[in-house]
Design an enzyme around this catalytic site. Structure first.
Site, PDB file in Angstrom:
ATOM      1  N   HIS A   1      -3.250   4.235  -4.038  1.00 32.64           N
ATOM      2  CA  HIS A   1      -2.503   3.005  -3.774  1.00 32.64           C
ATOM      3  C   HIS A   1      -1.763   2.548  -5.023  1.00 32.64           C
ATOM      4  O   HIS A   1      -0.666   2.004  -4.945  1.00 32.64           O
ATOM      5  CB  HIS A   1      -3.456   1.901  -3.289  1.00 32.64           C
ATOM      6  CG  HIS A   1      -4.240   2.312  -2.091  1.00 32.64           C
ATOM      7  ND1 HIS A   1      -5.452   1.764  -1.756  1.00 32.64           N
ATOM      8  CD2 HIS A   1      -3.991   3.248  -1.150  1.00 32.64           C
ATOM      9  CE1 HIS A   1      -5.911   2.351  -0.653  1.00 32.64           C
ATOM     10  NE2 HIS A   1      -5.048   3.257  -0.284  1.00 32.64           N
TER      11      HIS A   1
ATOM     12  N   ASP B   1       1.119  -4.329  -1.805  1.00 35.12           N
ATOM     13  CA  ASP B   1       1.034  -3.045  -1.108  1.00 35.12           C
ATOM     14  C   ASP B   1       0.404  -3.238   0.276  1.00 35.12           C
ATOM     15  O   ASP B   1      -0.044  -4.334   0.627  1.00 35.12           O
ATOM     16  CB  ASP B   1       0.359  -1.966  -1.965  1.00 35.12           C
ATOM     17  CG  ASP B   1      -1.164  -2.023  -1.963  1.00 35.12           C
ATOM     18  OD1 ASP B   1      -1.769  -2.767  -1.157  1.00 35.12           O
ATOM     19  OD2 ASP B   1      -1.779  -1.314  -2.788  1.00 35.12           O
TER      20      ASP B   1
END
Ligand code: UDP
Length: 482
Positions: free
Chosen positions: A18, A113
């Protein structure tokens, strides 16, 4: 746009998978669009070392580690990965808030995100525009956002369906491509996934690491299809293909053995085989793959891992006990290494994938279709044998084979049935040798070209990013006036 430089804060959830896409986005915003970028990285111990090295590198972005809080009391061994990440993010929010408050200059926007959607409230408190970044395809993003409708209108388990899921204006999602998260609606993981999709629609915009020319139908549907827009109103910004850059490797002595080997092979003659950062196969499948590669008589590089017979999630499970002997890892067929010595390069566990795929001798990629691997392949005009293992990889594989036309895939998904050596041999030959694969090889060259144009000045992704920055500027300006 106003004359002063915009300051954008990016927030990443824990996990290298991520953090890296967020850093890549940050580098892109700073280098190509002259934005001041601060990355807030929710970090567990796993990312700390990596961050230290990135902070020392020549990256133009500021990085602020936000230590994750110990959530062990809130989870147990049964808690699956999505709920685990969401709990970690939720508990870290006070630290995220105080990190932003401590900044010398308040950001003009917050981009979070795909797992940090709960930070929406922080942007609201601060009165700054907020966007989410989905580092994968428009198609899977759309499924997440539209899932709330299927959840309301479809009775029973999706796993029992023979009909595809029809998202207005998009390619239908066939039952064989449904991923694990969708398959048990009583599971907390499914519920969290539905919630994530709903949360994406609440942002001022959704960035996606794709480009309009790769997914024209889905992007058009997200912008224009009334039935879809009734649910998914969020403006979308396809801004890809963004991918990791690699340092240029020296010629001569410092050059990796694998690259030196590639230097000696003909152009577009080598198949690269790898299943991402964690993918593993069963013992039976590993042996069939070895036989398929050998029988194809094509050149290959294979990143092998000890097999694991643990079922669909086996990539996370402990590996079988294996050993090495003089003939190589004992899970490969007897004599495989010596018989393929002239055409094959076997590397255990990990290879520098980006460098390999950039090499002109590589002509095909047998891949699990993780989105980073896919982009690394397409942007180097390397066609794909799509071999999905977990997460949304089955959808990626379907899209690449059916919609984009740059991949072949086994008749039955590798998660359902062992792919036999004959089928493997046939797919490898199609990609590297047969006339049958000509269309795929030509298509992937066009796709590479379209990705480059999309990112260049005046291209669709470049323009999309300019529109996003204009939107941030306008929203900030409107707020200041009030
Ligand atoms: N990767 C690599 N060497 C390997 C395996 C993977 O460099 O041997 C890198 C690859 O280049 C990609 C990332 O790890 O950038 C894998 O990401 P992807 O989204 O493809 O799959 P995931 O690992 O998340 O399933």
């Amino acid at each position: 746009m106003g004359s002063s430089q915009l300051h954008v804060a990016l927030l990443s959830s824990p996990g290298m998978g991520h953090l890296i896409p967020v850093l890549v986005l940050g580098d892109h915003l700073a280098a190509r669009h002259n934005v001041k970028v601060t990355v807030l990285a929710i970090t567990t111990s796993a990312e700390t070392q990596f961050l230290k090295s990135h902070m020392k590198s020549s990256s133009p972005i500021d990085i602020v580690p936000v230590p994750a809080i110990d959530v062990s009391a809130l989870i147990d061994e049964k808690t699956k990965i999505i709920p685990q990440i969401r709990i970690t993010v939720r508990e870290a929010l006070p630290n995220v808030r105080s990190s932003i408050a401590a900044m010398d200059r308040r950001p003009d926007a917050l981009i979070v995100d795909h797992f940090c959607t709960q930070a929406l409230s922080i942007a609201e408190e601060l009165g700054i525009p907020r966007y989410a970044y989905y580092p994968s395809t428009a198609w899977t993003a759309t499924l997440s956002m539209y899932l709330q409708v299927f959840d309301r209108t479809i009775e029973g388990e999706f796993a029992d369906r023979i009909e595809p899921l029809r998202i207005p204006g998009c390619m239908p999602v066939q039952p064989e491509d449904f991923f694990d998260t969708l398959l048990d609606r009583s599971d907390q993981q499914y519920r969290e996934y539905v919630n994530l999709g709903i949360e994406y629609t609440q942002f001022d915009g959704l960035l996606m690491n794709t480009w309009e020319e790769l997914e024209p139908n889905t992007v058009k549907a997200l912008r224009e299809n009334e039935e879809l827009r009734a649910v998914v109103k969020v403006p979308v910004y396809p801004i890809g293909p963004l991918k990791r850059k690699v340092e240029a490797k020296n010629e001569g002595e410092g050059r990796d053995e694998i690259l030196k080997w590639l230097d000696r092979q003909p152009v577009e003659s080598v198949l690269y085989v790898s299943f991402g950062s964690g993918g593993v196969l069963t013992a039976e499948q590993t042996a069939e793959l070895a036989w398929g590669l050998e029988n194809s008589q094509q050149r290959f590089i294979w990143v092998v891992r000890p097999p694991c017979d643990g079922g669909p999630d086996s990539y996370l499970a402990p590996k079988l006990e294996t050993g090495d002997d003089a003939c190589g890892p004992d899970y490969l067929p007897d004599g495989f290494l010596s018989r393929t010595r002239d055409v094959g390069f076997v590397v255990q566990m990990w290879a520098n994938q980006v460098e390999i795929l950039t090499h002109p001798s590589v002509g095909g990629f047998l891949s699990h279709c993780g989105w980073n691997s896919t982009l690394e392949s397409l942007t180097n005009k390397v066609p794909i044998i799509a071999w999905p293992l977990y997460a949304e990889q089955k959808m990626n594989a379907a899209m690449l084979a059916k919609e984009v036309g740059v991949a072949v895939r086994p008749a039955v998904a590798p998660t359902v049935k062992v792919v036999g050596r004959e089928e493997i041999e046939r797919m490898v030959r199609i990609l590297l040798e047969h006339n049958e694969g000509k269309g795929i090889r030509e298509k992937v060259k066009k796709v590479k070209g379209s990705g480059e144009i999309a990112l260049s000045k005046g291209g669709s992704s470049y323009n999309s990013m300019c529109e996003l920055l204009k939107d941030i500027d306008t929203r900030m300006h409107t707020r200041t006036l009030h």
